[in-house]
Each structure stands twice: as structure tokens, then as C-alpha cells.
Scaffold this motif. Structure first.
Motif, PDB file in Angstrom:
ATOM      1  N   CYS A 340       0.802  -1.229   0.000  1.00  0.00           N
ATOM      2  CA  CYS A 340       0.000   0.000   0.000  1.00  0.00           C
ATOM      3  C   CYS A 340       0.834   1.278   0.000  1.00  0.00           C
ATOM      4  CB  CYS A 340      -0.939   0.019   1.208  1.00  0.00           C
ATOM      5  SG  CYS A 340      -2.211  -1.268   1.168  1.00  0.00           S
ATOM      6  N   GLU A 341       2.065   1.220   0.515  1.00  0.00           N
ATOM      7  CA  GLU A 341       2.825   2.456   0.676  1.00  0.00           C
ATOM      8  C   GLU A 341       3.114   3.129  -0.671  1.00  0.00           C
ATOM      9  OE1 GLU A 341       6.741   1.982   2.255  1.00  0.00           O
ATOM     10  OE2 GLU A 341       7.235   0.262   0.976  1.00  0.00           O
ATOM     11  N   GLY A 344      -0.154   5.408  -3.103  1.00  0.00           N
ATOM     12  CA  GLY A 344      -0.767   6.677  -2.742  1.00  0.00           C
ATOM     13  C   GLY A 344      -1.440   7.361  -3.911  1.00  0.00           C
ATOM     14  N   THR A 349      -4.634   5.751   2.055  1.00  0.00           N
ATOM     15  CA  THR A 349      -3.709   5.976   3.157  1.00  0.00           C
ATOM     16  C   THR A 349      -3.997   4.948   4.240  1.00  0.00           C
ATOM     17  OG1 THR A 349      -5.220   7.640   4.078  1.00  0.00           O
ATOM     18  CG2 THR A 349      -3.399   8.437   2.721  1.00  0.00           C
ATOM     19  N   ASP A 351      -3.619   3.298   8.113  1.00  0.00           N
ATOM     20  CA  ASP A 351      -3.435   3.514   9.544  1.00  0.00           C
ATOM     21  C   ASP A 351      -2.460   2.443  10.032  1.00  0.00           C
ATOM     22  OD1 ASP A 351      -3.668   3.290  12.361  1.00  0.00           O
ATOM     23  OD2 ASP A 351      -5.655   4.188  12.319  1.00  0.00           O
ATOM     24  N   SER A 363      -7.344   1.244   6.625  1.00  0.00           N
ATOM     25  CA  SER A 363      -7.170   2.568   6.027  1.00  0.00           C
ATOM     26  C   SER A 363      -7.582   3.624   7.042  1.00  0.00           C
ATOM     27  CB  SER A 363      -8.004   2.689   4.751  1.00  0.00           C
ATOM     28  OG  SER A 363      -9.342   2.275   4.970  1.00  0.00           O
ATOM     29  N   THR A 364      -7.126   4.851   6.826  1.00  0.00           N
ATOM     30  CA  THR A 364      -7.503   5.952   7.706  1.00  0.00           C
ATOM     31  C   THR A 364      -8.947   6.363   7.425  1.00  0.00           C
ATOM     32  OG1 THR A 364      -6.740   7.620   6.148  1.00  0.00           O
ATOM     33  CG2 THR A 364      -5.123   6.781   7.740  1.00  0.00           C
ATOM     34  N   SER A 367      -9.354   8.229   4.146  1.00  0.00           N
ATOM     35  CA  SER A 367      -8.847   7.635   2.915  1.00  0.00           C
ATOM     36  C   SER A 367      -9.980   7.408   1.915  1.00  0.00           C
ATOM     37  CB  SER A 367      -8.179   6.281   3.212  1.00  0.00           C
ATOM     38  OG  SER A 367      -7.756   5.656   2.016  1.00  0.00           O
TER      39      SER A 367
END
Length: 395
Positions: A340-341, A344, A349, A351, A363-364, A367
């Protein structure tokens, strides 16, 4: 069978293992969740140290060291162990079959004609189908009166459009059934059942285990997937390479003298994480290793996944939800982070704390793409289809 709850056994055969789950299932066709009575496995079939275990919910596993020569013995041992523990005998058996080849598109009841004919399609999944059919034959031999159903991983992908399913080869190959079939379909069907129904939601699901694939899903249908004709293609896997330049195979044939059998052994048993690391095909082992080759295997695995996520998102025209499942997908935070990094640009994004805890949503809250971790359960899908087929109800 009368309308009632009936015990249904789900069997998932590997080349040297037989996993099983026994569920009590409502046969009226309603949505009530099947109730797990017991699950377990027979492991290391054909080896001197074969073993089997069984676990009932809320109890410690029961383990036995037994001599299991082949899948016929394994099936008999499973039924015997269930009986010895006072667990209801199965009234139906559902089998996971990786592929139905070009002929068997939908799940179906098993007949003598089917048992004879399915053996003609071993070439579409040579690593899986022979053991799966051995289990069918064993149940038939030992318990001929029990109805059985074949549940195909390929069924979920049957509506992939030709633009995605066809290989860029001459027409006659397409006519012969040489195309993308896709796999892990029972897992993907289960994941879809766990989400709120939203026909517009664009989903990429990642089933990551010793075998690994991705699927692009919308309106509960697969629109594309990473595996192709057989379960060898797509992502890097435990012992399988995933997609290769076809020229590599031509080189091995012409310059190294590889036979078809030697190529098959190389591609199914010696490649992937094992081939890269030279250590192990097991992700847990690699994650615990400080060897640079193990790190390279981890990085290449994650790299192949994130490239495929972007490709599946392109097939969908965007991405709303990314799902991780399977042994690695559910339990390896580092792999999910590495995937996932670098995504973007797809507006997701993560968590980090939720990811470290294998939370259901990692996810945040802000996101735009929701990233989920959902434990899969192919066996529930198998038993539901088995009961539906016995009751002669539509899918």
C-alpha cells in the motif's frame, strides 16, 4: 431430504493434504449462517510421519499420528474420526475443485459421468485436480449413497469479458478453450458476501497465500484476475513464478533441453519465493530471516502485488475498496504495508496501528479508498452451494 439442518462436509484436497470442515446447514436456502461442528486436516499424506487433527469450536485440537498412504485412506480416516468423536455423520459432501476446464463452468452435483469426464481436464490444473478427484473417488467408494457436489474456483470468473479473458494468440486456441479462467473464486465469492451490496463499488481483492491472485470485482462479478489458464500465472507465489516472458520457456527448451515434465516441475515446485530466496516458500519463515535473499523475495512479492493492484484498478476504471485475505493477506502487516505504501496515487492511506493489529479496516477514516482485511471462508461457500444443488435450487 426434508427441510431441516443437515451436516455437510467440505473437503479441500492438496497434493499431500486433505482439509475438512463439517457444518450444520439450513437446507431451506435462507441466509442463516452455517454452524461449524468441527474442522481439521490430514497432513503429509503418503509420508511416514503423516498426521491428522480435528478441532471443535471452543475445544483443544485432537491430534493423531496415523499411517495415511493416499487420499482414499485420508477420506476414510476423516469419516472414522468424526464418528469416534460422536459428531454427526455428513449427509452431503462438497469438494473444492480448482478448475472445471472449458466444459464445467458452474458448480454441479457429481455423477459417475462427471467423475469419468473431469479427468480429461487435469491439464488445466495439474498441481491440484488429481488430488481433488482422488477425494471424490474415495468418498464414492467408501460412502456411495452420500450425494456430492463439485464447487469450482473458476465459476466465479466465468463472466470475465473476452477482451480480458482472451490471450493474444490465433483464434483456434480461443476456440479450444485456451483462455484466462481465474482461480480462488470461492474465496472471492465469500468476500463479496461480507460486503454491503453496492453494484457500483469497484473492488480489488487480494487472496495471498502459498497460491496468490488478485481479482477486479464490480456488481459481485469478476471483470479480470491475475491468474490465467492455470494457477501458475499472475503474482509471484510460494513455489510458482507467476507471469513470465514466454521467451524464458522457449530458451529453457531450446538451450537447456527441458522437457515438458521438467518445465512443469520447475514452474510449480522450484520457483516463486522458494526460487528467489533459496530458503523457503513460506512467508513466515522469510519474514523471520535476516538473509538478504529472503528480503529480496519479500520485496519482489510485494512489488508484484502492488503492480497488479494498479492494473486491476485500471480494469475497473478506479478503485473504492482493496481487500486482503488468505494466510499472508490476513496475517502479514509488513506485506500489506509494502503493497500500500507505493499506491498513494490511487488515493489510499493506511493507519499503521490498525494494520499492525490486523484490524478489519486498516485505512484511515479520510482515505478515499477503503482497505479491508477479511478472513476468507471458502468452506461456507462450498456447503451452501452443495445444499443448493441437492435441493435443485438456482444460484
Amino acid at each position: 431430504m426434508s427441510t431441516a439442518t443437515i451436516p455437510v462436509l467440505a473437503l479441500n484436497s492438496g497434493s499431500s493434504s486433505l482439509k475438512f470442515s463439517l457444518y450444520l446447514v439450513n437446507d431451506t436456502g435462507n441466509s442463516q449462517a452455517p454452524h461449524l461442528l468441527a474442522d481439521g486436516a490430514v497432513e503429509r499424506i503418503g509420508l511416514p510421519d503423516s498426521r491428522m487433527w480435528l478441532k471443535r469450536p471452543g475445544s483443544s485440537p485432537i491430534e493423531n499420528s496415523v499411517a495415511i498412504r493416499h487420499h482414499h485412506d485420508a477420506v476414510a480416516a476423516v469419516f472414522s474420526l468424526l464418528s469416534a468423536q460422536g459428531i454427526p455423520s455428513p449427509q452431503a459432501v462438497g469438494h473444492r475443485l480448482v478448475s472445471g476446464g472449458p466444459r464445467y463452468v458452474n458448480h454441479q452435483l457429481i455423477t459417475a459421468a462427471f467423475r469419468a469426464d473431469i479427468k480429461n481436464y487435469f491439464r488445466f490444473a495439474p498441481l491440484h485436480l488429481p488430488a481433488e478427484v482422488q477425494a471424490i473417488d474415495a468418498v464414492t467408494q467408501h460412502f456411495p449413497d452420500i450425494p456430492q457436489a463439485a464447487c469450482f474456483d473458476t465459476a466465479f470468473h466465468q463472466h470475465i469479458p473476452e477482451v480480458a479473458a482472451r490471450f493474444p494468440l490465433p483464434q483456434n486456441f480461443w476456440n479450444e478453450g485456451i483462455k484466462k479462467y481465474g482461480f480462488h473464486g470461492l474465496s472471492y465469492e465469500y468476500l463479496v458476501s461480507q460486503l454491503p451490496l453496492n453494484s457500483k463499488e469497484r473492488i480489488v481483492a487480494a487472496h495471498l497465500g502459498n497460491g496468490a491472485s488478485l481479482a477486479a470485482i464490480q456488481n459481485s462479478r469478476s471483470l479480470d484476475t491475475t491468474m490465467g489458464l492455470t494457477p501458475t500465472g499472475g503474482l509471484i507465489m510460494g513455489t510458482r513464478p507467476g507471469d513470465l516472458d514466454p521467451g524464458v520457456l522457449v530458451y529453457l527448451i531450446n538451450e537447456k533441453g527441458y522437457s515438458g515434465a521438467e518445465l512443469e516441475h520447475l514452474l510449480d515446485h522450484l520457483s516463486g519465493l522458494l526460487g528467489i530466496s533459496g530458503i523457503s516458500p513460506d512467508m513466515q519463515t522469510l519474514l523471520a530471516s535476516s538473509d538478504p535473499a529472503a528480503q529480496l523475495a519479500i520485496d519482489m512479492f510485494a512489488y508484484s502485488i502492488r503492480k497488479a493492484v494498479a492494473a486491476m484498478a485500471a480494469a475497473l476504471g478506479g478503485l473504492d475498496t482493496l481487500i486482503f485475505t488468505g494466510g499472508i493477506g490476513e496475517h502479514a502487516p509488513l506485506i500489506r504495508h509494502k503493497v500500500c505504501e507505493a499506491l498513494g496515487f490511487l488515493a489510499m492511506t493506511i493507519d499503521d496501528r490498525a494494520n499492525a493489529q490486523n484490524a478489519p479496516v486498516i485505512s484511515t477514516p479520510t482515505s478515499p479508498v477503503t482497505v479491508r482485511v477479511i478472513p476468507t471462508n471458502e468452506d461456507i461457500v462450498i456447503v451452501r452451494h452443495t445444499v443448493r444443488l441437492i435441493q435443485n435450487k438456482p444460484a
